[in-house]
Design an enzyme around this catalytic site. Structure first.
Site, PDB file in Angstrom:
ATOM      1  N   THR A   1      25.297  42.232  38.198  1.00 40.16           N
ATOM      2  CA  THR A   1      25.839  43.383  37.462  1.00 40.16           C
ATOM      3  C   THR A   1      27.150  43.086  36.769  1.00 40.16           C
ATOM      4  OG1 THR A   1      27.041  44.053  39.443  1.00 40.16           O
ATOM      5  CG2 THR A   1      24.845  45.031  39.110  1.00 40.16           C
TER       6      THR A   1
ATOM      7  N   ASP B   1      27.069  33.614  40.110  1.00 39.03           N
ATOM      8  CA  ASP B   1      26.201  33.507  41.290  1.00 39.03           C
ATOM      9  C   ASP B   1      24.760  33.376  40.786  1.00 39.03           C
ATOM     10  OD1 ASP B   1      25.333  36.050  40.609  1.00 39.03           O
ATOM     11  OD2 ASP B   1      25.859  36.984  42.517  1.00 39.03           O
TER      12      ASP B   1
ATOM     13  N   HIS C   1      44.632  45.081  24.542  1.00 39.05           N
ATOM     14  CA  HIS C   1      45.470  45.980  25.345  1.00 39.05           C
ATOM     15  C   HIS C   1      45.804  45.438  26.734  1.00 39.05           C
ATOM     16  CE1 HIS C   1      44.345  49.906  22.974  1.00 39.05           C
ATOM     17  NE2 HIS C   1      44.681  48.897  22.179  1.00 39.05           N
TER      18      HIS C   1
ATOM     19  N   HIS D   1      51.977  47.341  25.240  1.00 40.75           N
ATOM     20  CA  HIS D   1      51.040  46.925  26.292  1.00 40.75           C
ATOM     21  C   HIS D   1      51.672  45.918  27.262  1.00 40.75           C
ATOM     22  CE1 HIS D   1      47.970  49.080  24.159  1.00 40.75           C
ATOM     23  NE2 HIS D   1      48.202  48.371  23.066  1.00 40.75           N
TER      24      HIS D   1
HETATM   25  C1  RB5 Z   1      23.318  39.473  44.039  1.00 44.12           C
HETATM   26  O1  RB5 Z   1      22.056  39.880  44.414  1.00 44.12           O
HETATM   27  C2  RB5 Z   1      24.094  40.622  43.421  1.00 44.12           C
HETATM   28  O2  RB5 Z   1      24.495  41.497  44.427  1.00 44.12           O
HETATM   29  C3  RB5 Z   1      25.282  40.116  42.641  1.00 44.12           C
HETATM   30  O3  RB5 Z   1      24.845  39.254  41.657  1.00 44.12           O
HETATM   31  C4  RB5 Z   1      26.108  41.146  41.926  1.00 44.12           C
HETATM   32  O4  RB5 Z   1      25.339  41.990  41.144  1.00 44.12           O
HETATM   33  C5  RB5 Z   1      27.091  41.854  42.754  1.00 44.12           C
HETATM   34  O5  RB5 Z   1      27.898  42.669  42.267  1.00 44.12           O
END
Ligand code: RB5
Length: 146
Positions: A67, A8, A98, A133
């Site tokens: 994230t 994204d 694993h 596994h």
């Molecule tokens: C986008 O702002 C953010 O929410 C997305 O990139 C991500 O971190 C979501 O888990």
């Protein structure tokens, strides 16, 4: 080896860095987007890459959001996908050994480029250990509430 990339807006820059890096190493890349920093919805890119992995259009997928959390959750909704959100090279190695992970998720706002590229290298070059596994991987497909 063919690799599917998706991100994204939060992962767009790291995805491009990974793309250039892997192309220089001779990997064939299918880039499923996004292609700008305009705000988009990460589940769409997780689904595109997950589908490409399950349908064997690519061997592995690499997904990046801000994230790594949202895009990994979304990828794991695709049947047959074992997506691991990794923040270090030990996780990247062990999730191949694993979990036979077929997609790695990274946080573009969490990890630096050098670490991210190291994780990608380790992930793509580590084999599944099989053995004990394998049974557990099989159990993932029918994981229920029992
Ligand atoms: C986008 O702002 C953010 O929410 C997305 O990139 C991500 O971190 C979501 O888990």
């Amino acid at each position: 080896m063919k690799i599917g990339l998706g991100a994204d807006h939060g992962g767009f820059e790291l995805k491009n860095t990974i793309k250039k890096y892997l192309e220089n190493k001779g990997y064939e890349i299918i880039d499923f987007g996004t292609n700008s920093i305009d705000s988009v919805d990460y589940p769409n890119y997780a689904k595109l890459v997950g589908k490409a992995v399950v349908e064997k259009e690519v061997t592995y997928g690499i997904l990046v959001c801000g994230t790594g959390v949202g895009i990994s959750i979304a990828a794991n909704k695709v049947k047959g996908i074992r997506c691991a959100l990794c923040t270090n090279t030990t996780m990247a190695r062990l999730t191949r050994e694993h979990n036979d992970a077929n997609v790695i998720a990274l946080g573009g706002r969490i990890v630096g480029d050098i670490l991210a590229l190291d994780m990608v290298d380790v992930f793509l070059n580590t084999k599944f250990d099989g053995g004990r596994h394998s049974k557990r991987i099989g159990m993932l497909e029918c994981a229920g509430v029992e």
